[in-house]
Scaffold this active site. Structure first.
Site, PDB file in Angstrom:
ATOM      1  N   LYS A  63      -6.690   4.363 -19.774  1.00  0.00           N
ATOM      2  CA  LYS A  63      -6.844   4.614 -21.290  1.00  0.00           C
ATOM      3  C   LYS A  63      -5.713   4.372 -22.109  1.00  0.00           C
ATOM      4  O   LYS A  63      -5.280   3.307 -22.400  1.00  0.00           O
ATOM      5  CB  LYS A  63      -7.492   6.106 -21.363  1.00  0.00           C
TER       6      LYS A  63
ATOM      7  N   ARG B 294       0.936  -1.376   0.026  1.00  0.00           N
ATOM      8  CA  ARG B 294       0.126  -0.007  -0.034  1.00  0.00           C
ATOM      9  C   ARG B 294       0.802   1.374   0.230  1.00  0.00           C
ATOM     10  O   ARG B 294       0.499   2.327  -0.432  1.00  0.00           O
ATOM     11  CB  ARG B 294      -0.840   0.187   1.243  1.00  0.00           C
TER      12      ARG B 294
ATOM     13  N   TYR C 218     -14.592  15.350 -17.898  1.00  0.00           N
ATOM     14  CA  TYR C 218     -15.169  14.032 -17.537  1.00  0.00           C
ATOM     15  C   TYR C 218     -16.080  13.962 -16.248  1.00  0.00           C
ATOM     16  O   TYR C 218     -15.963  14.625 -15.317  1.00  0.00           O
ATOM     17  CB  TYR C 218     -14.288  13.006 -17.108  1.00  0.00           C
TER      18      TYR C 218
ATOM     19  N   ASP D 187      -5.407  17.281 -16.539  1.00  0.00           N
ATOM     20  CA  ASP D 187      -5.664  15.886 -16.987  1.00  0.00           C
ATOM     21  C   ASP D 187      -5.267  15.805 -18.338  1.00  0.00           C
ATOM     22  O   ASP D 187      -5.853  16.259 -19.176  1.00  0.00           O
ATOM     23  CB  ASP D 187      -7.144  15.642 -16.758  1.00  0.00           C
TER      24      ASP D 187
END
Length: 396
Positions: free
Chosen positions: A210, A60, A113, A185
Site C-alpha cells: 500500500k 530466504r 481487513y 497494523d
C-alpha cells in the site's frame, strides 16, 4: 547511519538505515538479484551460520537489498529491527503464529481487513487458538475480556474500512500489566502519520503493498519491533521456515517508494480532506467517516497519537447498496480496486469485495454497513477527483 535518529522523517526515508557506500559510488543501491551467496572457507561458512558474521547465506534468510529495506523501515517506525515478507498477510500470519500456541487466545478489534478476519475466525482455531472479537474502543470491555490464556491483542488503527480509531496507549497500558503482546497494523496511517512502537506496541505490521510502495507494482509486507531478539526469532523461526520471503527486486522497489513517502502522504491527506468535505456537504451523502473531522468519534485520540489523518475516506449515501453500486459504477477517473495507497484514486464497496468474508447479516455488529463505500484518495488534482464524484452522485 549513526545520525539517523537526528534526521527528520523525509531525510530518513531516503537515507535511513544505511552505513556504507554503494558499489562504484552509485547513487542508488544495487539489486542483489541472487539466491545464493558464497563463502571464503568452511570456517567462514560456520561463522555465518552461527551468526558470528553478518554475511549472507541464502536470500530466504537475508539479502543485502532486503536488509536495507528492513533497516529503513525499522528506522522510520523507530524500532530495533524489521522482517520483510512476501505480502502483508505473510507478515500478519507469521507474527500471530510466532506469538501464539495451542490453548492461547487472541483479542482482536471487531473491524479488520477481510483476510485478517478470516485468519482469526477460520485458521487460528484449527491450531487450537481461539479468537475474541470485541470493540476495542471500549477499554473496560477489553479488561473484562482478558483471561489467563490471552497472549495477544491485535488491531488496526485507523481501521479498514470504517476508519475507527483505537487508543494505542490505552490498550498497551492494559496489556503491559498482563504481559500481553500488542500488535498494531499501521498500514492505513504509514509510519509518516503514526508510530505505534513509540506508544507502547510490541510489534507493528504493514502491507507494504500500500503506502510504503505507493505505486501499485509490488506485493510485500513487513513487521517491526523494538525487541531485536524477537525480530531474529520471527525471521529465522517463522519467515524462513514458512518461506514467505520478499524478493530482492520487490525490496528495491519498496526502497524507491519510501523515498517519496512523506511527500505522497502529505498530498494524499490534503486531497482526502477536500474529498471528505465535499462528500460531507453533499445532500445525497448520508454519512462520511474521516478521522480528521472534529465531530468524528475518534478525533481526539487520532489527534493525540497521529501526526495527520491519512488519505482514506469512507461514506454512505442515501438509498442503500443499489445506489452505492450505481455511484461506483458511474465513476470515470476513479478506479474500482481492492487495494489502496496508490497514486491513483481507488474505490470499492468492502462488503462485496475486500470484506466479503464477514457474515453479511451481521455487518453492523462488526462496525460497517453493506453499502459503505471506501475511497483511497490518490494524487490526482483534487478538483478532478471531486468532479468525478460529483458526476456520479448527480446520476442518483
Amino acid at each position: 547511519m549513526e545520525k539517523d535518529k537526528y534526521f527528520a522523517f523525509d531525510t530518513k526515508a531516503i537515507h535511513g538505515g544505511y552505513n556504507g557506500r554503494n558499489p562504484d559510488n552509485a547513487l542508488n543501491p544495487p539489486i542483489f538479484q541472487t539466491s545464493t551467496f558464497t563463502f571464503e572457507s568452511i570456517e567462514h561458512a560456520d561463522d555465518v551460520m552461527n551468526f558470528k558474521s553478518s554475511d549472507y547465506v541464502y536470500t530466504r534468510g537475508n539479502n543485502p537489498t532486503l536488509r536495507l529495506f528492513e533497516n529503513r523501515m525499522s528506522c522510520l517506525e523507530e524500532g530495533a529491527g524489521a522482517v520483510a515478507f512476501s505480502s502483508g498477510m505473510a507478515a500478519i500470519s507469521s507474527v500471530l503464529f510466532s506469538l501464539l500456541k495451542p490453548n492461547d487466545n487472541i483479542i482482536l478489534h471487531r473491524t479488520l481487513y477481510g483476510s485478517t478476519f478470516s485468519v482469526a475466525k477460520n485458521l487460528l482455531p484449527k491450531y487450537g487458538i481461539q479468537s475474541k472479537i470485541i470493540d476495542l474502543r471500549n477499554l473496560d470491555l477489553l479488561k473484562e475480556s482478558i483471561d489467563d490464556n490471552t497472549k495477544v491483542i491485535y488491531f488496526e488503527t485507523p481501521c479498514n474500512p470504517n476508519l475507527e480509531i483505537i487508543d494505542i496507549k490505552g490498550v498497551c497500558s492494559i496489556a503491559k500489566n498482563k504481559n500481553i503482546k500488542v500488535v498494531v497494523d499501521n498500514t492505513f496511517a504509514s509510519p509518516y502519520f503514526q508510530r505505534p512502537l513509540t506508544l507502547g506496541a510490541d510489534v507493528v505490521v504493514h502491507s507494504a503493498t500500500k503506502y510504503i510502495c505507493g505505486h501499485g507494482d509490488v506485493v510485500g509486507g513487513v513487521a517491526i519491533s523494538k525487541d531485536l531478539d524477537y525480530i531474529n526469532y520471527l525471521k529465522f523461526e517463522y519467515m524462513c521456515e514458512f518461506g514467505g520471503v520478499l524478493s530482492p527486486f520487490n525490496a528495491w522497489l519498496l526502497l524507491r517508494g519510501l523515498k517519496t513517502l512523506g511527500v505522497r502522504m502529505r498530498q494524499h491527506e490534503k486531497n482526502a480532506i477536500s474529498v471528505a468535505k465535499f462528500l460531507k456537504n453533499h445532500k445525497k451523502v448520508k454519512s462520511v467517516y474521516y478521522p480528521g473531522f472534529e465531530d468524528n468519534e475518534g478525533y481526539k485520540i487520532a489527534k493525540d497519537q497521529m501526526y495527520g489523518f491519512g488519505g482514506m475516506v469512507s461514506f454512505e449515501v442515501q438509498g442503500g447498496l443499489e445506489v452505492a453500486k450505481k455511484i461506483v459504477n458511474s465513476l470515470k477517473l476513479i478506479k474500482i480496486s481492492v487495494s489502496l495507497g496508490d497514486c491513483e484514486t481507488l474505490i470499492e464497496i468492502p462488503s462485496m469485495i475486500t470484506h466479503r468474508g464477514y457474515p453479511g447479516d451481521k455487518l453492523l455488529d462488526y462496525g460497517f454497513s453493506k453499502d459503505l463505500i471506501r475511497i483511497s484518495v490518490g494524487l490526482e488534482d483534487e478538483a478532478d477527483i471531486i468532479y468525478d464524484l460529483k458526476n456520479a452522485l448527480d446520476k442518483i
